[in-house]
Scaffold this motif. Structure first.
Motif, PDB file in Angstrom:
ATOM      1  N   ALA A 218       0.820  -1.208   0.000  1.00 49.93           N
ATOM      2  CA  ALA A 218       0.000   0.000   0.000  1.00 49.93           C
ATOM      3  C   ALA A 218       0.859   1.266   0.000  1.00 49.93           C
ATOM      4  CB  ALA A 218      -0.933  -0.010   1.208  1.00 49.93           C
ATOM      5  N   ASN A 219       1.933   1.272   0.798  1.00 50.25           N
ATOM      6  CA  ASN A 219       2.752   2.484   0.893  1.00 50.25           C
ATOM      7  C   ASN A 219       3.605   2.705  -0.348  1.00 50.25           C
ATOM      8  OD1 ASN A 219       1.879   3.234   3.498  1.00 50.25           O
ATOM      9  ND2 ASN A 219       3.218   1.731   4.426  1.00 50.25           N
ATOM     10  N   VAL A 220       4.130   1.617  -0.945  1.00 52.08           N
ATOM     11  CA  VAL A 220       4.910   1.773  -2.170  1.00 52.08           C
ATOM     12  C   VAL A 220       4.030   2.298  -3.298  1.00 52.08           C
ATOM     13  CG1 VAL A 220       6.113   0.485  -3.959  1.00 52.08           C
ATOM     14  CG2 VAL A 220       6.699   0.111  -1.578  1.00 52.08           C
ATOM     15  N   ILE A 225       2.415   6.743  -6.851  1.00 54.47           N
ATOM     16  CA  ILE A 225       1.361   7.553  -7.459  1.00 54.47           C
ATOM     17  C   ILE A 225       1.590   9.043  -7.209  1.00 54.47           C
ATOM     18  CG2 ILE A 225      -1.107   8.103  -7.303  1.00 54.47           C
ATOM     19  CD1 ILE A 225      -1.619   5.158  -6.821  1.00 54.47           C
ATOM     20  N   SER A 226       2.076   9.401  -6.019  1.00 49.30           N
ATOM     21  CA  SER A 226       2.149  10.813  -5.641  1.00 49.30           C
ATOM     22  C   SER A 226       3.449  11.487  -6.072  1.00 49.30           C
ATOM     23  CB  SER A 226       1.973  10.955  -4.123  1.00 49.30           C
ATOM     24  OG  SER A 226       2.951  10.190  -3.448  1.00 49.30           O
ATOM     25  N   LEU A 227       4.597  10.843  -5.867  1.00 48.46           N
ATOM     26  CA  LEU A 227       5.879  11.521  -6.071  1.00 48.46           C
ATOM     27  C   LEU A 227       6.338  11.515  -7.515  1.00 48.46           C
ATOM     28  CD1 LEU A 227       8.032  10.521  -2.970  1.00 48.46           C
ATOM     29  CD2 LEU A 227       6.873  12.660  -3.421  1.00 48.46           C
ATOM     30  N   PHE A 228       6.132  10.427  -8.226  1.00 49.13           N
ATOM     31  CA  PHE A 228       6.704  10.296  -9.565  1.00 49.13           C
ATOM     32  C   PHE A 228       5.737  10.771 -10.644  1.00 49.13           C
ATOM     33  CE2 PHE A 228       8.788   7.073  -6.915  1.00 49.13           C
ATOM     34  CZ  PHE A 228      10.092   7.525  -7.019  1.00 49.13           C
ATOM     35  N   LYS A 271       0.365  -4.505  16.746  1.00 52.61           N
ATOM     36  CA  LYS A 271       0.291  -4.412  15.287  1.00 52.61           C
ATOM     37  C   LYS A 271      -0.334  -3.091  14.842  1.00 52.61           C
ATOM     38  CE  LYS A 271       0.065  -9.398  14.528  1.00 52.61           C
ATOM     39  NZ  LYS A 271      -0.719 -10.533  13.979  1.00 52.61           N
ATOM     40  N   LEU A 272      -1.303  -2.613  15.603  1.00 59.56           N
ATOM     41  CA  LEU A 272      -1.899  -1.318  15.274  1.00 59.56           C
ATOM     42  C   LEU A 272      -0.877  -0.197  15.396  1.00 59.56           C
ATOM     43  CD1 LEU A 272      -5.420  -1.546  16.980  1.00 59.56           C
ATOM     44  CD2 LEU A 272      -4.856  -1.842  14.584  1.00 59.56           C
ATOM     45  N   VAL A 273      -0.029  -0.261  16.427  1.00 62.15           N
ATOM     46  CA  VAL A 273       1.021   0.756  16.599  1.00 62.15           C
ATOM     47  C   VAL A 273       1.993   0.719  15.422  1.00 62.15           C
ATOM     48  CG1 VAL A 273       2.999   1.407  18.013  1.00 62.15           C
ATOM     49  CG2 VAL A 273       0.827   0.862  19.110  1.00 62.15           C
ATOM     50  N   ILE A 274       2.366  -0.498  14.985  1.00 64.37           N
ATOM     51  CA  ILE A 274       3.259  -0.626  13.834  1.00 64.37           C
ATOM     52  C   ILE A 274       2.638   0.017  12.596  1.00 64.37           C
ATOM     53  CG2 ILE A 274       4.319  -2.283  12.250  1.00 64.37           C
ATOM     54  CD1 ILE A 274       4.627  -4.190  14.619  1.00 64.37           C
ATOM     55  N   MET A 275       1.356  -0.229  12.396  1.00 66.28           N
ATOM     56  CA  MET A 275       0.681   0.315  11.226  1.00 66.28           C
ATOM     57  C   MET A 275       0.580   1.836  11.282  1.00 66.28           C
ATOM     58  SD  MET A 275      -2.804  -1.136   9.570  1.00 66.28           S
ATOM     59  CE  MET A 275      -3.195  -0.751   7.860  1.00 66.28           C
ATOM     60  N   VAL A 276       0.261   2.390  12.457  1.00 64.91           N
ATOM     61  CA  VAL A 276       0.148   3.843  12.598  1.00 64.91           C
ATOM     62  C   VAL A 276       1.497   4.517  12.381  1.00 64.91           C
ATOM     63  CG1 VAL A 276      -0.299   5.682  14.260  1.00 64.91           C
ATOM     64  CG2 VAL A 276      -1.880   3.774  14.100  1.00 64.91           C
ATOM     65  N   VAL A 277       2.564   3.964  12.967  1.00 63.79           N
ATOM     66  CA  VAL A 277       3.901   4.543  12.801  1.00 63.79           C
ATOM     67  C   VAL A 277       4.325   4.497  11.338  1.00 63.79           C
ATOM     68  CG1 VAL A 277       6.335   4.221  13.381  1.00 63.79           C
ATOM     69  CG2 VAL A 277       4.615   4.068  15.169  1.00 63.79           C
ATOM     70  N   THR A 278       3.997   3.401  10.649  1.00 64.71           N
ATOM     71  CA  THR A 278       4.340   3.299   9.227  1.00 64.71           C
ATOM     72  C   THR A 278       3.609   4.350   8.400  1.00 64.71           C
ATOM     73  OG1 THR A 278       4.629   0.925   9.527  1.00 64.71           O
ATOM     74  CG2 THR A 278       4.457   1.725   7.281  1.00 64.71           C
ATOM     75  N   GLU A 279       2.317   4.537   8.662  1.00 63.50           N
ATOM     76  CA  GLU A 279       1.548   5.533   7.915  1.00 63.50           C
ATOM     77  C   GLU A 279       2.093   6.939   8.149  1.00 63.50           C
ATOM     78  OE1 GLU A 279      -0.940   5.347   5.766  1.00 63.50           O
ATOM     79  OE2 GLU A 279      -1.018   3.158   5.779  1.00 63.50           O
TER      80      GLU A 279
END
Length: 444
Positions: A218-220, A225-228, A271-279
């Motif tokens: 999802a992040n890649v 989509i946004s930067l390139f 796991k929720l903390v991991i996801m929030v920090v990644t976002e």
């Protein structure tokens, strides 16, 4: 032979120089024409620091969260009483219902019917069906549902505008037609959000590898989509709104998940903390890269932040403060959101929609499907929880008081940033702006 080689070298050097100037011309953002056919040399603007850009983006997100949270509180706690008051006016007195009263009745009808229909939906069969799929299918399903959510938001905007136009023109047939269409849309969009939440729930309850694959993919995709691609101010505003809505949706999903999860809460919270920090990390990286590529974008961030408050002031003044504030009030911040604020339909929206609802709509947050999803779990929670009526009275009263505080603080800070040139722009409402709001609202 040596002279010929030197001539070729000069031509090659000249060609390389032209090619480098051609590449650099694509990154020029602040050229201002001096004469016809001429322009000043490009001067690079000083860029803001990484932490400064990240904090400014988080300030935009924080006030957006408050606006959306105030909109949800209004819809869940105040809208039922407003609709009941409008019905009393309709049947017990001979008063003419205003456009906002009609909108409240239509909106409450849509929420009630949608929540009751969706209450009959049993989620556990779908959860176990998604859980039986492979990791690749879960990844494809999550991305497909995310695209469907974006497309359905556009349909939701069209439905809301159709209802507002029908109410404003007092066309009874169009009101019933638009309401029926909005009911169908609410069921489809709520089902998409619900399936997306279940897909995320399955990824969180399965192995950590599935969660990492989902996050990375999802992040890649989001960065690609946004930067390139070439980005202007309008696209930047859409990116900010989409990221804000994505965070709000994740918060709603997490609250429902923690309420439904009975075992393994600590593992789920990790796991929720991991996801929030990644976002958060991906968002900070993306918007800092925007500033590095286009230095003028930092000024756009400031304009979006200020435009949010100008939006609220204009809507509130247009609806009920024109008799207290002169029409020639000069706004200190001339910029506003690039959506419906400057459109000729401002009077229609201001007389029909509540200001937090309008601000959430401009942020691309559709209240109808999210409130339907939340109402479904609130009703289930109320039916399962054995509490007396006094407890629920205290809960609803606290929610109404919280909404009033958010509304007062948001409006006071909006007036402070847009109408008071002598008040310093501190990051919280001043006492002067709060007193002014209380005076305008005739609150003793």
């Amino acid at each position: 032979h040596g002279i010929e080689q030197m001539g070729y070298w000069k031509k090659f050097h000249k060609s390389v120089r032209r090619f480098v100037h051609y590449l650099l011309s694509h990154f020029e953002t602040t050229r201002s024409p001096d004469k016809e056919g001429e322009s000043e040399p490009y001067i690079e603007e000083p860029t803001a620091g990484i932490i400064e850009t990240a904090l400014l983006y988080e300030k935009i997100c924080l006030w957006s969260y408050l606006a959306v949270f105030g909109n949800l509180l209004y819809t869940l706690c105040i809208l039922p009483f407003s609709a009941a008051y409008t019905l009393v006016q309709l049947f017990a007195t001979s008063r003419v219902i205003t456009s906002r009263g009609k909108w409240q009745l239509v909106l409450f009808f849509i929420y009630s019917i949608s929540a009751l229909i969706f209450l009959a939906f049993y989620p556990y069969y779908m959860y176990h069906w998604i859980r039986g799929q492979t990791t690749l299918k879960i990844y494809v399903m999550y991305n497909f549902l995310e695209i469907g959510d974006v497309l359905l938001r556009k349909i939701g905007h069209c439905n809301i505008e159709a209802i507002c136009t029908a109410i404003y023109k007092q066309d009874i047939f169009k009101i019933f037609q638009s309401t029926f269409q909005c009911l169908i849309y609410a069921q489809i969009h709520t089902l998409v959000l619900f399936t997306q939440m279940l897909t995320l729930f399955v990824a969180l309850n399965s192995s950590t590898n599935n969660l990492l694959i989902l996050l990375l993919s999802a992040n890649v995709t989001e960065i690609k989509i946004s930067l390139f691609k070439k980005v202007d101010a309008g696209m930047l505003f859409k990116f900010i709104c989409n990221d804000i809505v994505e965070r709000i949706q994740l918060v709603i999903y997490f609250i429902i998940m923690l309420n439904e999860q009975h075992n393994g809460l600590i593992m789920l919270a990790q796991k929720l903390v991991i996801m929030v920090v990644t976002e958060i990390t991906v968002d900070w990286l993306k918007y800092n890269m925007f500033v590095r590529m286009y230095p003028v974008f930092y000024q756009y961030y400031i304009q979006f932040y200020n435009g949010m408050f100008v939006e609220v002031v204009k809507l509130k003044l247009k609806y009920k403060l024109m008799h207290n504030v002169p029409e020639n009030t000069v706004f200190r911040i001339p910029y506003a959101f690039p959506r419906c604020t400057e459109s000729p339909n401002l009077s229609m929206y201001a007389n029909t929609l509540e200001h937090f609802f309008m601000l959430s709509k401009n942020l691309n947050f559709l209240t109808i499907p999210h409130v339907t999803l939340i109402s479904r779990f609130i009703i289930s929670f109320v039916l399962d929880m054995e509490a007396n009526w006094l407890t629920w009275v205290l809960i609803v009263s606290s929610a109404i008081m919280l909404y009033c505080l958010i509304d007062l603080g948001f409006y006071a800070y909006a007036l402070q940033r847009s109408c008071f040139p002598n008040v310093p722009t501190q990051p919280w409402p001043s006492l002067k702006s709060i007193k002014y709001v209380l005076k305008l609202e005739n609150i003793k």
